[in-house]
Design a protein around this motif. Sequence first.
Motif, PDB file in Angstrom:
ATOM      1  N   LEU A 145       3.501 -11.937  -7.887  1.00  0.00           N
ATOM      2  CA  LEU A 145       2.308 -11.815  -7.073  1.00  0.00           C
ATOM      3  C   LEU A 145       1.746 -13.294  -6.602  1.00  0.00           C
ATOM      4  CD1 LEU A 145       0.367  -8.798  -8.648  1.00  0.00           C
ATOM      5  CD2 LEU A 145       1.237  -9.061  -6.209  1.00  0.00           C
ATOM      6  N   MET A 146       1.686 -14.307  -7.624  1.00  0.00           N
ATOM      7  CA  MET A 146       1.447 -15.714  -7.388  1.00  0.00           C
ATOM      8  C   MET A 146       2.353 -16.102  -6.370  1.00  0.00           C
ATOM      9  SD  MET A 146       0.909 -16.830 -11.258  1.00  0.00           S
ATOM     10  CE  MET A 146       1.023 -18.830 -10.951  1.00  0.00           C
ATOM     11  N   ILE A 147       3.705 -15.808  -6.348  1.00  0.00           N
ATOM     12  CA  ILE A 147       4.677 -16.455  -5.252  1.00  0.00           C
ATOM     13  C   ILE A 147       4.120 -15.510  -3.896  1.00  0.00           C
ATOM     14  CG2 ILE A 147       7.066 -16.457  -4.556  1.00  0.00           C
ATOM     15  CD1 ILE A 147       7.764 -16.712  -7.602  1.00  0.00           C
TER      16      ILE A 147
ATOM     17  N   VAL B 138      -3.283  -4.701  -4.904  1.00  0.00           N
ATOM     18  CA  VAL B 138      -2.324  -4.529  -5.931  1.00  0.00           C
ATOM     19  C   VAL B 138      -2.731  -5.479  -7.262  1.00  0.00           C
ATOM     20  CG1 VAL B 138      -0.018  -4.893  -6.762  1.00  0.00           C
ATOM     21  CG2 VAL B 138      -0.466  -3.865  -4.608  1.00  0.00           C
ATOM     22  N   TYR B 139      -3.208  -6.850  -6.690  1.00  0.00           N
ATOM     23  CA  TYR B 139      -3.345  -7.610  -7.540  1.00  0.00           C
ATOM     24  C   TYR B 139      -4.604  -7.286  -8.583  1.00  0.00           C
ATOM     25  CZ  TYR B 139      -4.457 -12.038  -9.906  1.00  0.00           C
ATOM     26  OH  TYR B 139      -4.631 -13.168 -10.766  1.00  0.00           O
ATOM     27  N   VAL B 140      -5.767  -6.817  -7.799  1.00  0.00           N
ATOM     28  CA  VAL B 140      -6.894  -6.430  -8.435  1.00  0.00           C
ATOM     29  C   VAL B 140      -6.692  -5.387  -9.465  1.00  0.00           C
ATOM     30  CG1 VAL B 140      -9.223  -5.526  -7.993  1.00  0.00           C
ATOM     31  CG2 VAL B 140      -8.397  -7.264  -6.651  1.00  0.00           C
ATOM     32  N   PHE B 141      -6.027  -4.361  -8.982  1.00  0.00           N
ATOM     33  CA  PHE B 141      -5.682  -3.235  -9.885  1.00  0.00           C
ATOM     34  C   PHE B 141      -4.869  -3.634 -11.066  1.00  0.00           C
ATOM     35  CE2 PHE B 141      -2.870  -0.066 -11.565  1.00  0.00           C
ATOM     36  CZ  PHE B 141      -3.742   0.955 -12.041  1.00  0.00           C
ATOM     37  N   LEU B 142      -3.954  -4.898 -11.012  1.00  0.00           N
ATOM     38  CA  LEU B 142      -3.176  -5.283 -12.016  1.00  0.00           C
ATOM     39  C   LEU B 142      -4.314  -5.997 -13.018  1.00  0.00           C
ATOM     40  CD1 LEU B 142      -0.332  -6.114 -13.306  1.00  0.00           C
ATOM     41  CD2 LEU B 142      -0.466  -8.351 -11.827  1.00  0.00           C
ATOM     42  N   LEU B 143      -5.004  -6.774 -12.580  1.00  0.00           N
ATOM     43  CA  LEU B 143      -6.018  -7.356 -13.127  1.00  0.00           C
ATOM     44  C   LEU B 143      -6.709  -6.646 -14.060  1.00  0.00           C
ATOM     45  CD1 LEU B 143      -7.512 -10.505 -11.143  1.00  0.00           C
ATOM     46  CD2 LEU B 143      -5.801 -10.675 -13.189  1.00  0.00           C
ATOM     47  N   VAL B 144      -7.427  -5.669 -13.458  1.00  0.00           N
ATOM     48  CA  VAL B 144      -8.375  -4.616 -14.025  1.00  0.00           C
ATOM     49  C   VAL B 144      -7.737  -3.850 -15.301  1.00  0.00           C
ATOM     50  CG1 VAL B 144      -9.789  -2.757 -13.642  1.00  0.00           C
ATOM     51  CG2 VAL B 144      -9.890  -4.506 -11.932  1.00  0.00           C
TER      52      VAL B 144
ATOM     53  N   VAL C  70      -0.453   4.066 -20.291  1.00  0.00           N
ATOM     54  CA  VAL C  70       0.374   4.594 -19.335  1.00  0.00           C
ATOM     55  C   VAL C  70       0.092   4.593 -18.180  1.00  0.00           C
ATOM     56  CG1 VAL C  70       1.141   6.943 -18.881  1.00  0.00           C
ATOM     57  CG2 VAL C  70       0.741   6.441 -21.213  1.00  0.00           C
ATOM     58  N   MET C  71      -1.411   4.519 -17.658  1.00  0.00           N
ATOM     59  CA  MET C  71      -1.813   4.338 -16.271  1.00  0.00           C
ATOM     60  C   MET C  71      -1.381   2.937 -15.738  1.00  0.00           C
ATOM     61  SD  MET C  71      -3.121   7.237 -15.336  1.00  0.00           S
ATOM     62  CE  MET C  71      -4.210   6.914 -13.953  1.00  0.00           C
ATOM     63  N   GLY C  72      -1.526   2.003 -16.500  1.00  0.00           N
ATOM     64  CA  GLY C  72      -1.058   0.675 -16.045  1.00  0.00           C
ATOM     65  C   GLY C  72       0.295   0.706 -15.750  1.00  0.00           C
ATOM     66  N   HIS C  73       1.212   1.301 -16.327  1.00  0.00           N
ATOM     67  CA  HIS C  73       2.492   1.316 -16.334  1.00  0.00           C
ATOM     68  C   HIS C  73       3.033   2.083 -15.148  1.00  0.00           C
ATOM     69  CE1 HIS C  73       2.333  -1.235 -19.864  1.00  0.00           C
ATOM     70  NE2 HIS C  73       3.464  -1.892 -19.570  1.00  0.00           N
ATOM     71  N   VAL C  74       2.254   2.916 -14.942  1.00  0.00           N
ATOM     72  CA  VAL C  74       2.518   4.058 -13.860  1.00  0.00           C
ATOM     73  C   VAL C  74       2.221   3.854 -12.397  1.00  0.00           C
ATOM     74  CG1 VAL C  74       2.644   6.546 -13.370  1.00  0.00           C
ATOM     75  CG2 VAL C  74       3.208   5.617 -15.719  1.00  0.00           C
ATOM     76  N   VAL C  75       0.610   3.815 -12.512  1.00  0.00           N
ATOM     77  CA  VAL C  75       0.054   3.578 -11.070  1.00  0.00           C
ATOM     78  C   VAL C  75       0.510   2.485 -10.076  1.00  0.00           C
ATOM     79  CG1 VAL C  75      -2.317   3.459 -10.090  1.00  0.00           C
ATOM     80  CG2 VAL C  75      -1.978   4.952 -12.255  1.00  0.00           C
ATOM     81  N   LEU C  76       0.713   1.351 -10.867  1.00  0.00           N
ATOM     82  CA  LEU C  76       1.022   0.120 -10.194  1.00  0.00           C
ATOM     83  C   LEU C  76       2.187   0.342  -9.364  1.00  0.00           C
ATOM     84  CD1 LEU C  76       0.045  -2.689  -9.292  1.00  0.00           C
ATOM     85  CD2 LEU C  76       1.268  -3.577 -11.303  1.00  0.00           C
ATOM     86  N   PRO C  77       3.519   0.705 -10.097  1.00  0.00           N
ATOM     87  CA  PRO C  77       4.581   1.025  -9.221  1.00  0.00           C
ATOM     88  C   PRO C  77       4.462   2.262  -8.165  1.00  0.00           C
ATOM     89  CG  PRO C  77       5.255   0.928 -11.633  1.00  0.00           C
ATOM     90  CD  PRO C  77       3.765   0.953 -11.753  1.00  0.00           C
ATOM     91  N   VAL C  78       3.487   2.995  -8.563  1.00  0.00           N
ATOM     92  CA  VAL C  78       3.570   4.024  -7.241  1.00  0.00           C
ATOM     93  C   VAL C  78       2.475   3.283  -6.198  1.00  0.00           C
ATOM     94  CG1 VAL C  78       2.174   6.067  -6.824  1.00  0.00           C
ATOM     95  CG2 VAL C  78       3.334   5.899  -8.969  1.00  0.00           C
ATOM     96  N   LEU C  79       1.627   2.395  -6.514  1.00  0.00           N
ATOM     97  CA  LEU C  79       0.983   1.665  -5.505  1.00  0.00           C
ATOM     98  C   LEU C  79       1.717   0.941  -4.745  1.00  0.00           C
ATOM     99  CD1 LEU C  79      -2.527   0.592  -7.206  1.00  0.00           C
ATOM    100  CD2 LEU C  79      -2.121   2.194  -4.994  1.00  0.00           C
ATOM    101  N   ASN C  80       2.597   0.110  -5.400  1.00  0.00           N
ATOM    102  CA  ASN C  80       3.485  -0.661  -4.397  1.00  0.00           C
ATOM    103  C   ASN C  80       4.523   0.233  -3.784  1.00  0.00           C
ATOM    104  OD1 ASN C  80       2.604  -3.062  -5.960  1.00  0.00           O
ATOM    105  ND2 ASN C  80       3.856  -2.908  -7.378  1.00  0.00           N
TER     106      ASN C  80
ATOM    107  N   VAL D  28       3.692   2.915  -2.238  1.00  0.00           N
ATOM    108  CA  VAL D  28       3.146   3.447  -1.099  1.00  0.00           C
ATOM    109  C   VAL D  28       2.719   2.323  -0.288  1.00  0.00           C
ATOM    110  CG1 VAL D  28       1.063   4.797  -0.541  1.00  0.00           C
ATOM    111  CG2 VAL D  28       2.548   5.313  -2.315  1.00  0.00           C
ATOM    112  N   ILE D  29       2.085   1.289  -0.843  1.00  0.00           N
ATOM    113  CA  ILE D  29       1.679  -0.070   0.111  1.00  0.00           C
ATOM    114  C   ILE D  29       2.566  -0.653   0.768  1.00  0.00           C
ATOM    115  CG2 ILE D  29       0.319  -2.064  -0.254  1.00  0.00           C
ATOM    116  CD1 ILE D  29      -1.263  -0.905  -2.384  1.00  0.00           C
ATOM    117  N   TYR D  30       3.689  -1.200   0.043  1.00  0.00           N
ATOM    118  CA  TYR D  30       4.513  -1.827   0.640  1.00  0.00           C
ATOM    119  C   TYR D  30       5.656  -1.018   1.274  1.00  0.00           C
ATOM    120  CZ  TYR D  30       2.798  -5.630  -2.076  1.00  0.00           C
ATOM    121  OH  TYR D  30       1.875  -6.614  -2.908  1.00  0.00           O
ATOM    122  N   GLY D  31       5.956   0.216   0.980  1.00  0.00           N
ATOM    123  CA  GLY D  31       6.801   1.094   1.761  1.00  0.00           C
ATOM    124  C   GLY D  31       6.581   1.819   3.026  1.00  0.00           C
ATOM    125  N   LEU D  32       5.099   1.935   2.827  1.00  0.00           N
ATOM    126  CA  LEU D  32       4.351   2.744   4.165  1.00  0.00           C
ATOM    127  C   LEU D  32       3.488   2.029   4.767  1.00  0.00           C
ATOM    128  CD1 LEU D  32       3.805   6.138   2.082  1.00  0.00           C
ATOM    129  CD2 LEU D  32       5.746   5.514   3.566  1.00  0.00           C
TER     130      LEU D  32
END
Length: 315
Positions: free
Chosen positions: A116-118, A247-253, A276-286, A288-292
Amino acid sequence: MENSTFGGEILTLERLKLTSQSFIPAFVLLLLVYIFIVVSNIGLVVLIFKSRSLHQPMYLLFCNMSINDLFGATIIVPHLLRDLLLSDSERFICYTDCAVQAFCVHLHASVSHTVLMIMAFDRYVAICSPLRYASIMTGRTVAALSAAAWTAALLMVAILVGLSVRLSRCRSVVSNLFCDNASLFKLSCESVLVNNIYGLGYTVVLLGSSIGSVTLTYLKIAVVCLSSRNKSLNGKALQTCTTHLAVYVFLLVSGFIIVTLHRFPQLADHRKVAAVMGHVVLPVLNGVIYGLQIKEVRQRIMALFHNNKVALMDV
């Protein structure tokens, strides 16, 4: 057992406290989420590599995120699905497997920050120096930055987990649904001062560089957008930067919540759910966000569905 050295290789994992009524819905939901993560992230990677027009730095960086998300979810979700079907007396894991899982869990989290930094740097160059973008963000540059993101994360995590593996063990119960570094060194009765010092330094370096670089990058982008009257430029910046920041804010929070809850043993059940949510929700968000929400990728996906629909009608 608490004060003696425990030499066994078999550890017991804790489990989620689910009622008989919530067990099946939780299993089905987690399975469906994992299927979506696998299909969306693999689909995004295949689509980008097959389409020449998408062979651009931004999309190649998306591939890094998708591969990392698939990696992170696969480490955790199949393991949790299996354990949901097992009784407490069967929830075992070998110490070596536990250490490998802890390494992979932290590698996934660290790579999420470095990539995400890159991506923030890529957006900065594209918006603030558009005429130099092609000469700066070449294929070789993207490959080098991607390799650096993974290598730096790998080295930091290897030391982090290595410091925990060196400790002797006096406990056999992993105080988590899956293994991470904190659950590893909690198995020991030795002093973990060195682990805490390195863990603090690791967190400061990773989060400090991550937050600092992303904040500085977006402040410069904001200055450029505010001083520019180009509505097209501002619209493009808003679209790409908003998704990245979400995505970045969710990762930090999520990271801060998990780290904080580790300090409160009485909130162990909340920490398990948050992990569990931290390892599941972020991949789902990515997915949706980057794919759609990205125009070019969305058009490719819609074109594929349209072609399949036409083919079915012809049959």
